[in-house]
Design an enzyme around this catalytic site. Structure first.
Site, PDB file in Angstrom:
ATOM      1  N   HIS A 270       0.818  -1.199   0.000  1.00  0.00           N
ATOM      2  CA  HIS A 270       0.000   0.000   0.000  1.00  0.00           C
ATOM      3  C   HIS A 270       0.860   1.260   0.000  1.00  0.00           C
ATOM      4  CE1 HIS A 270      -3.335   2.571   0.588  1.00  0.00           C
ATOM      5  NE2 HIS A 270      -3.194   2.761   1.875  1.00  0.00           N
ATOM      6  N   CYS A 271       2.187   1.117   0.148  1.00  0.00           N
ATOM      7  CA  CYS A 271       3.016   2.316   0.367  1.00  0.00           C
ATOM      8  C   CYS A 271       3.945   2.672  -0.792  1.00  0.00           C
ATOM      9  CB  CYS A 271       3.840   2.134   1.638  1.00  0.00           C
ATOM     10  SG  CYS A 271       2.815   2.005   3.106  1.00  0.00           S
TER      11      CYS A 271
END
Ligand SMILES: NC(=O)c1ccc[n+]([C@@H]2O[C@H](COP(=O)([O-])OP(=O)(O)OC[C@H]3O[C@@H](n4cnc5c(N)ncnc54)[C@H](O)[C@@H]3O)[C@@H](O)[C@H]2O)c1
Length: 432
Positions: A270-271
């Site tokens: 997600h990053c």
């Protein structure tokens, strides 16, 4: 001492966490373990029910831990935002994804900001933890919170504190990862610092919320760019017929000025594939092109296709095509030892292989069903390995027995150097 300061010092402040996912739940647990009464708020009723039943759905939080905190009355979860009026501190941990056009989607932050604004009261501390572009706290959240006349740094406090969790890493947790904090005013920084130092071992104040936002983006852009660099070095080494893994291992013996990064099938989670775009988008609004970020994205998003090309070459050497070949993928999560498949390069590789007509299956100790791709899970047995035309190692989970894989698979494409210890003299193994 202000009332809020006193409550924080005595750990009686009612702590609220909005968004109980990979980031929010461990944070809620960290504050509850420090003795604060914690209330988690999430729109996902299923998560709320599970927390209240003492059941964890996050790998890094044990159900035993949750159960104990529930019994001690230190942790509760709800979907009811009116509880905000009773809370002394509120940390925001909602998602910050990208839109289809790779622009920041801060609609989750927008939605919780209006709820907080509705219930904001004097002596309340609000901390944004979601990764976002520099300026979000000051330019986006602050105006809504001051709209009713409360003054920041005097009546209430607002700060940004980036979340730096590394899921699946047993050595670094919410408690011992140093916490960066930047407030809108010095009083905001001091209040947030007072709170977080009660639950975290080290808190590092910086001069503004904007600086704290940028710290997070520097960290993740640094990773994105270095991953891209080493991926490109891997492609160069392939052309030069040099083992990139040997090169990195040798370079890493230099005691200064070099930090090893490893190539792989792409980027995920997600990053790293998301956050740098928050920065490049913000710079676009200032008429500046973030060239390193764009180049890193170009190289990293190309890697799944590179893996497929490599696989096609290997099959070709054995008079086979991708179409109709049985491909067994080992590991589908974005990194080792986690169960998260968000943005995993495995999904892209599976999609491309599916379009080309491969017969796909996968094994992953953490994931048994993939909604994002049409491959079915199989157990890791002599038969499933021997029955594949090629086994592609995409995630190097530590619990997989690679000796067993090497013994039984007819052909292997190893994109992670997972077979390092067991491949001597094995012609059937190809590296990225
Ligand atoms: N996952 C990581 O490793 C990691 C690491 C560092 C930073 N971050 C950042 O932390 C933030 C959260 O990421 P995550 O991985 O925990 O996401 P997640 O999807 O695991 O969790 C987010 C939670 O927020 C809830 N939610 C969504 N909208 C809501 C709303 N309006 N009100 C209340 N709850 C709401 C969702 O139901 C979900 O439970 C993101 O900005 C991310 O970039 C994540």
């Amino acid at each position: 001492m202000s009332m809020l300061r006193e409550k924080i010092a005595s750990r009686t402040a009612r702590v609220g966490i909005i968004g109980l996912g990979y980031v929010g739940l461990p944070l809620a647990v960290a504050f509850a373990k420090a003795g604060f009464p914690v209330t988690g708020i999430d729109i996902d009723g299923n998560k709320v029910t599970q927390i209240n039943a003492g059941k964890s759905y996050i790998q890094d939080v044990s159900s035993h831990e949750l159960h104990t905190l529930r019994e001690q009355g230190k942790l509760q979860a709800t979907s009811d935002f009116t509880v905000l009026q009773e809370l002394d501190t509120v940390s925001i941990c909602v998602p910050t994804p990208l839109s289809k056009t790779k622009d920041p989607d801060i609609s989750f932050i927008a939605s919780v900001t209006s709820k907080i604004a509705e219930h904001l009261h004097a002596e309340q501390l609000i901390v944004l933890e979601s990764t976002t572009y520099p300026g979000t706290t000051e330019e986006f959240i602050l105006p809504e919170l001051t709209a009713k006349g409360l003054q920041v740094g005097v009546d209430f406090y607002l700060a940004f504190s980036p979340e730096r969790l590394d899921p699946g890493n047993p050595h670094y947790t919410a408690q011992n990862i140093p916490k960066i904090i930047g407030g809108i005013t010095p009083a905001c920084t001091a209040m947030a610092q007072a709170l977080y130092s009660q639950a975290m071992q080290k808190v590092i104040p910086v001069s503004s919320a904007k600086t704290a936002e940028m710290v997070k983006l520097l960290e993740n852009t640094f990773r994105a760019v270095n991953i891209a660099l080493v991926n490109e070095i891997a492609i160069m080494c392939d052309r030069l017929e040099i083992d990139v893994w040997e090169v990195i291992e040798a370079a890493a013996t230099k005691p200064f000025g070099f930090m090893p990064f490893y190539p792989g099938p792409g980027w995920g989670g997600h990053c790293i594939p998301v956050d740098p775009f928050y920065l490049s988008w913000k710079l676009k609004t200032l008429n500046y092109k973030a060239r390193f970020i764009e180049l890193a994205a170009e190289v990293n998003t190309h890697m799944p296709l590179y893996v497929v090309t490599k696989l096609a070459d290997i099959l070709n050497e054995h008079q086979k095509s991708i179409k109709g070949s049985k491909i067994l993928m080992l590991g589908v999560t974005y990194k080792r030892d986690v169960s998260d498949v968000r943005e995993s390069p495995a999904l892209d590789i599976l999609r491309i292989l599916q379009q080309k007509g491969a017969n796909l299956s996968f094994y992953d100790p953490y994931v048994q069903r993939l909604e994002e791709a049409s491959a079915h899970w199989v157990p890791l047995t002599e038969q499933t390995l021997a029955g594949a035309d090629c086994v592609v190692i995409v995630t190097d989970h530590q619990q997989v027995d690679y000796k067993f894989v090497v013994e039984h698979a007819p052909l292997i494409l190893d994109t992670r150097n997972a077979t390092k210890e067991v491949r001597t003299g094995r012609e059937k193994i190809r590296l990225l």
